[in-house]
Structure formats: C-alpha cells, structure tokens
Scaffold this active site. Structure first.
Site, PDB file in Angstrom:
ATOM      1  N   LYS A  58       1.895 -11.729   8.053  1.00  0.00           N
ATOM      2  CA  LYS A  58       0.749 -11.093   7.414  1.00  0.00           C
ATOM      3  C   LYS A  58       0.366 -11.984   6.249  1.00  0.00           C
ATOM      4  CE  LYS A  58      -0.662  -7.105   4.637  1.00  0.00           C
ATOM      5  NZ  LYS A  58      -0.226  -5.843   3.971  1.00  0.00           N
ATOM      6  N   THR A  80       0.822  -1.202   0.000  1.00  0.00           N
ATOM      7  CA  THR A  80       0.000   0.000   0.000  1.00  0.00           C
ATOM      8  C   THR A  80       0.858   1.255   0.000  1.00  0.00           C
ATOM      9  OG1 THR A  80      -1.544  -1.282   1.345  1.00  0.00           O
ATOM     10  CG2 THR A  80      -2.026   1.045   1.096  1.00  0.00           C
ATOM     11  N   TYR A  85       5.488 -11.862   5.138  1.00  0.00           N
ATOM     12  CA  TYR A  85       4.377 -11.312   4.354  1.00  0.00           C
ATOM     13  C   TYR A  85       4.149 -12.207   3.150  1.00  0.00           C
ATOM     14  CZ  TYR A  85       1.817  -7.670   1.669  1.00  0.00           C
ATOM     15  OH  TYR A  85       0.894  -6.957   0.940  1.00  0.00           O
ATOM     16  N   VAL A 126      -3.720  -6.384   9.181  1.00  0.00           N
ATOM     17  CA  VAL A 126      -2.933  -5.289   8.608  1.00  0.00           C
ATOM     18  C   VAL A 126      -3.813  -4.737   7.501  1.00  0.00           C
ATOM     19  CG1 VAL A 126      -0.815  -4.576   7.471  1.00  0.00           C
ATOM     20  CG2 VAL A 126      -0.752  -6.408   9.177  1.00  0.00           C
TER      21      VAL A 126
END
EC number: 4.3.3.7
Length: 288
Positions: free
Chosen positions: A162, A46, A134, A204
């Site tokens: 995540k 992001t 991640y 998240v």
C-alpha cells in the site's frame, strides 16, 4: 494473492465511553460489504491503530473475520516500530483467521534501507500469511526506497504494498521492477485512477466508507476501457475524497458516517472531532 480492487481502510467504531464497540462494528461491516468493498484493512491508520491495545486489535480482527465469513478479504495491521514486537503480534494476529497482514514502515526511529529490510524480512519469517507492506512517509517520516521494496517483494509471502507516498514516479518504478504477482495499491484516494493508469491493482481507500460503490464503478470503468467515463467519475467524486481529509483522519470520515446514520462514535485522543465549521463544510459536500 488478490485481496480485491477496492479495499476499505476501516475506521474502528467506539461507544460513548471510547471503548471498542462490536455492535457498531457489525453494522459498519455490513454497510461496507453492501457498498462496494472487496476487502477490509483493520487496525491501520484510519483504524486509529496508535490508540488500540493489542487485545482490542485481536478482538476486532477475530470478530470481523467471523462476520464476513470469507465473503471478502480481511487484512490486519500488525506493524510497530519495534521489530520484535511486530513479529510477536503478527504471530498472534495470524491466529484470528486473517487473510493477510499489513506492516507499516517503522515510525520515529528512522531505520535506513538495511534496517527496513531487516525489519520486514524478520517479521515475514514468523508467518505464512500474505503480507502487504505499507509505505506512508507523511506519518512515519521515512519513505521506503524503491530498491528496498523490490528486494522485499522477492520474499515469498510479501505480496503487496500500500503506497501512500503520493509519488507516481516511485509507484511506477515499483510496478515496473517487481514481478507480476506483486501488487501495488494506492493509499491515496485521489490517486486511485492515476495509479490504475500506471498499473496499480487498486486502492486501499478511506472515501469508500462513503462512496464505495462509486469508487468501484470508477475502477471497473477504467479496467473495461471506458477511460472517459472513469475520468468523469474521478472528477465528480474528487471533492468527497478531499473532504475525507479536511482534518486529521479519521475524524472527517467518522463524522460523515455518523451523519449518514452509520454510528461509529468519536475519535480517540489526541485526535478530536470536527469543529462545527468543519462539520458544516463536510455536510455541504455530502449533501451535494
């Protein structure tokens, strides 16, 4: 290491020339703290990490760490598809005062499980900071196997993952097969509540830029046993969660923030801003 329940995968604010804008960053961070974020993840998907230089990331990390002054946790994205480069950048990032490092599965070169273990374990040896893995197969192509995650969780400073696979079965297996002090965060807003139901620690989030307090309310309602209320809140805010991904992220959430008076600028190419039609659709959802 408890980073919090609702973490925000923060956008990176840019000025009108597309440069990192720290003044806008200060306003955004204040907004996020005031609206339910218990932690910030910087320089991730992001945050448009592929377009940020090393120096920009380090500047952003150090600035935000100073801003929050330990009020909330700050995690910095340090993962690349080059093990050596990731290890070197992780060491540099650790000097900015971060509370943790996030490492994405290597993209494009498609390592096998042995390569994934080598990559993450090598980087982990180069820092004492807590590490959040991640897994995001939609962007990195590879989906890290459960067995690999479980083996990596046995490394002392690899403390969390995540998971943006969207696979609740796989997430359940990770939670079941790792120790209680290893946490799993949903990397998908719409799976926040379902993932809590199977034992995740939190999310998240991207939508928390816009509905942070509401994400926090839903999470706390579930944790306090108010399942019906949590489910109702999930259904209520699901359109907003979806709207944040109506176009390649983070273009929608940046447009939403700008519309709500939190100026974060545009996105960097190859991403583009929302079309007028898309923006009108987004406004309708935000206004209702």
């Amino acid at each position: 290491m408890d980073f919090g329940r609702v973490l925000t995968a923060m956008v990176t604010p840019f000025d009108s020339m597309g440069r990192l804008d720290l003044k806008k960053t200060e306003k955004l961070v204040t907004h996020l703290i005031d609206n339910g974020s218990e932690g910030l993840v910087l320089g991730g998907t992001t945050g448009e990490s592929p377009t940020l230089t090393h120096d920009e990331k380090l500047q952003l990390f150090e600035y935000v760490v100073g801003l929050v002054d330990q009020e909330i946790s700050v995690i910095g994205g340090a993962g690349y598809n080059d093990t050596s480069a990731s290890a070197e950048f992780t060491k540099a990032a650790a000097n900015t005062g971060l509370d943790g490092i996030m490492l994405v599965t290597p993209y494009y070169n498609k390592p096998n499980p042995a390569g994934l273990y080598y990559h993450f374990s090598t980087i982990a040896r180069e820092t004492t900071l807590p590490i959040m893995l991640y897994n995001i197969p939609g962007r990195s192509v590879i989906n890290m196997p459960v067995d690999t995650t479980v083996e990596l969780s046995k490394i002392d400073n690899i403390v969390s993952i995540k998971d943006a696979s969207g696979d609740l079965h796989m997430m359940s297996d990770i939670i079941e097969q790792t120790s209680d002090d290893f946490s799993l965060y949903s990397g998908e807003d719409h799976l926040t509540l379902p993932s809590l139901a199977i034992g995740s620690h939190g999310v998240v989030s991207v939508a928390s830029h816009i509905i942070g307090n509401q994400m926090q309310e839903m999470t706390q309602a579930y944790l306090e046993g108010e399942v019906t209320k949590a489910a109702s809140l999930h259904r209520k805010w699901l359109p907003t969660m979806r709207a944040c991904f109506m176009a390649p992220s983070p273009a929608p959430v940046k447009a939403a923030l700008n519309y709500q008076g939190i100026d974060v600028g545009s996105v960097r190419g190859p991403l583009v801003d929302l079309s007028l039609e898309e923006f009108n659709q987004l406004k309708t959802i935000l206004d209702t």
